[in-house]
Design a protein around this motif. Sequence first.
Motif, PDB file in Angstrom:
ATOM      1  N   LEU A 174       3.911   5.509  -5.520  1.00  0.00           N
ATOM      2  CA  LEU A 174       4.119   5.636  -6.958  1.00  0.00           C
ATOM      3  C   LEU A 174       2.943   6.282  -7.657  1.00  0.00           C
ATOM      4  CD1 LEU A 174       5.774   2.153  -7.655  1.00  0.00           C
ATOM      5  CD2 LEU A 174       6.903   4.347  -7.239  1.00  0.00           C
ATOM      6  N   LEU A 175       1.735   6.005  -7.165  1.00  0.00           N
ATOM      7  CA  LEU A 175       0.524   6.632  -7.687  1.00  0.00           C
ATOM      8  C   LEU A 175      -0.185   7.339  -6.535  1.00  0.00           C
ATOM      9  CD1 LEU A 175      -0.974   3.904 -10.102  1.00  0.00           C
ATOM     10  CD2 LEU A 175       0.294   5.975 -10.714  1.00  0.00           C
ATOM     11  N   VAL A 204       0.835  -1.205   0.000  1.00  0.00           N
ATOM     12  CA  VAL A 204       0.000   0.000   0.000  1.00  0.00           C
ATOM     13  C   VAL A 204       0.867   1.251   0.000  1.00  0.00           C
ATOM     14  CG1 VAL A 204      -1.726   1.297   1.298  1.00  0.00           C
ATOM     15  CG2 VAL A 204      -1.905  -1.194   1.124  1.00  0.00           C
ATOM     16  N   ILE A 205       1.924   1.257   0.807  1.00  0.00           N
ATOM     17  CA  ILE A 205       2.793   2.433   0.888  1.00  0.00           C
ATOM     18  C   ILE A 205       3.495   2.678  -0.439  1.00  0.00           C
ATOM     19  CG2 ILE A 205       4.865   3.362   1.982  1.00  0.00           C
ATOM     20  CD1 ILE A 205       4.005   1.891   4.543  1.00  0.00           C
ATOM     21  N   VAL A 206       4.009   1.615  -1.051  1.00  0.00           N
ATOM     22  CA  VAL A 206       4.726   1.762  -2.318  1.00  0.00           C
ATOM     23  C   VAL A 206       3.772   2.172  -3.431  1.00  0.00           C
ATOM     24  CG1 VAL A 206       6.002   0.508  -4.106  1.00  0.00           C
ATOM     25  CG2 VAL A 206       6.590   0.199  -1.702  1.00  0.00           C
ATOM     26  N   GLY A 207       2.600   1.546  -3.493  1.00  0.00           N
ATOM     27  CA  GLY A 207       1.652   1.865  -4.552  1.00  0.00           C
ATOM     28  C   GLY A 207       1.051   3.250  -4.413  1.00  0.00           C
ATOM     29  N   GLY A 208       0.693   3.608  -3.201  1.00  0.00           N
ATOM     30  CA  GLY A 208       0.085   4.915  -2.965  1.00  0.00           C
ATOM     31  C   GLY A 208      -1.134   4.799  -2.082  1.00  0.00           C
ATOM     32  N   SER A 209      -1.002   5.198  -0.828  1.00  0.00           N
ATOM     33  CA  SER A 209      -2.116   5.137   0.101  1.00  0.00           C
ATOM     34  C   SER A 209      -3.203   6.125  -0.319  1.00  0.00           C
ATOM     35  CB  SER A 209      -1.630   5.486   1.516  1.00  0.00           C
ATOM     36  OG  SER A 209      -2.696   5.465   2.430  1.00  0.00           O
ATOM     37  N   GLY A 210      -4.450   5.670  -0.294  1.00  0.00           N
ATOM     38  CA  GLY A 210      -5.564   6.514  -0.694  1.00  0.00           C
ATOM     39  C   GLY A 210      -5.878   6.440  -2.172  1.00  0.00           C
ATOM     40  N   ASN A 211      -5.187   5.606  -2.916  1.00  0.00           N
ATOM     41  CA  ASN A 211      -5.423   5.448  -4.350  1.00  0.00           C
ATOM     42  C   ASN A 211      -5.641   3.966  -4.631  1.00  0.00           C
ATOM     43  OD1 ASN A 211      -5.229   5.203  -7.183  1.00  0.00           O
ATOM     44  ND2 ASN A 211      -3.896   6.993  -7.308  1.00  0.00           N
ATOM     45  N   ASN A 212      -6.830   3.605  -5.080  1.00  0.00           N
ATOM     46  CA  ASN A 212      -7.145   2.200  -5.319  1.00  0.00           C
ATOM     47  C   ASN A 212      -6.230   1.589  -6.388  1.00  0.00           C
ATOM     48  OD1 ASN A 212      -9.319   2.159  -3.473  1.00  0.00           O
ATOM     49  ND2 ASN A 212     -10.665   3.090  -5.010  1.00  0.00           N
ATOM     50  N   LEU A 213      -6.015   2.319  -7.468  1.00  0.00           N
ATOM     51  CA  LEU A 213      -5.125   1.821  -8.522  1.00  0.00           C
ATOM     52  C   LEU A 213      -3.688   1.700  -8.011  1.00  0.00           C
ATOM     53  CD1 LEU A 213      -6.451   3.823 -11.598  1.00  0.00           C
ATOM     54  CD2 LEU A 213      -6.882   1.429 -11.036  1.00  0.00           C
TER      55      LEU A 213
END
Length: 300
Positions: A296-297, A219-228
Amino acid sequence: MVRDPGVDAIEAVNPAGTGFLGGLGLPVVIGWMVGGLLAAGAAWIIGKTALGLRSDYLAIATLGISEIIIAIMKNEEWLTRGVKNVTGLPRPMPDAIDLQNDPGFVERAANLGFDPTAASTLYIKIGYGLMFAAVLIILLVLAQLALNSPWGRMMRAIRDNETSARAMGKDVTFRHLQVFILGSAICGIAGAMMTTLDGQLIPTSYQPLRYTFLIWVMVIVGGSGNNLGAVLGGFLIWFLWVQVEVLGPGFMTWVTGALPDDSGLKEHLLDSVQHMRLLTMGVILLLVLRFSPRGLLPER
């Protein structure tokens, strides 16, 4: 003592020879939904007692409760078989042996130029991939619709400033419980899917490092608060988690190639190669927090 004869009868069942004891004979997909409902029910019970705590104490309480549940699964053999594991669970896809013994499947594989063994493996993997992708797309679409709805805007307002949201008349405590239950239901569906994919339930495999820390990293790497972003982080981190185990020994051999064979440092590094997964995840987490702290997003 009253239930001991029944427990002994259940323990005497050999799932490998007689099939798993229990079940209603319904499709496995129904079991995924039931897993989500059971997880939601457990979240309601836990949330009613723990959600009154502050965020840091809430994290400690929920982690402690999860360890209690795992300890019960490991030690209460009369209820969960403990470390004997639950095997022989039905799967949503046929077994490879059944496909290889099916004359029609073997004929179709031969017409396409495939060996029956390779064709059965490919068929099962593609089938699982399509089923899981369908569930992921459905959940992602629902999450996006919820995010852009008035309910989603209210939940973001509560997240950003609980005091202001409470002043606007929002029931913050109820909304905390609501989103806690929804998140747990999704986790329950995912857990049921993974269990049926493996065809067995092994309590000892549920380690916090893999099923708590690793998911936080995703979640941290992808982007917290962004489903994608969460989906991207999940695919990326899991890909690296799997590949490091394969590439790690070769990489460490290359790094230590210049050291003499009798070097203690070389021996130590080669013996510690199994820890490269943890090192890699830690390095990735540090790099993301340093150069892209919102992921990242990031959330718009």
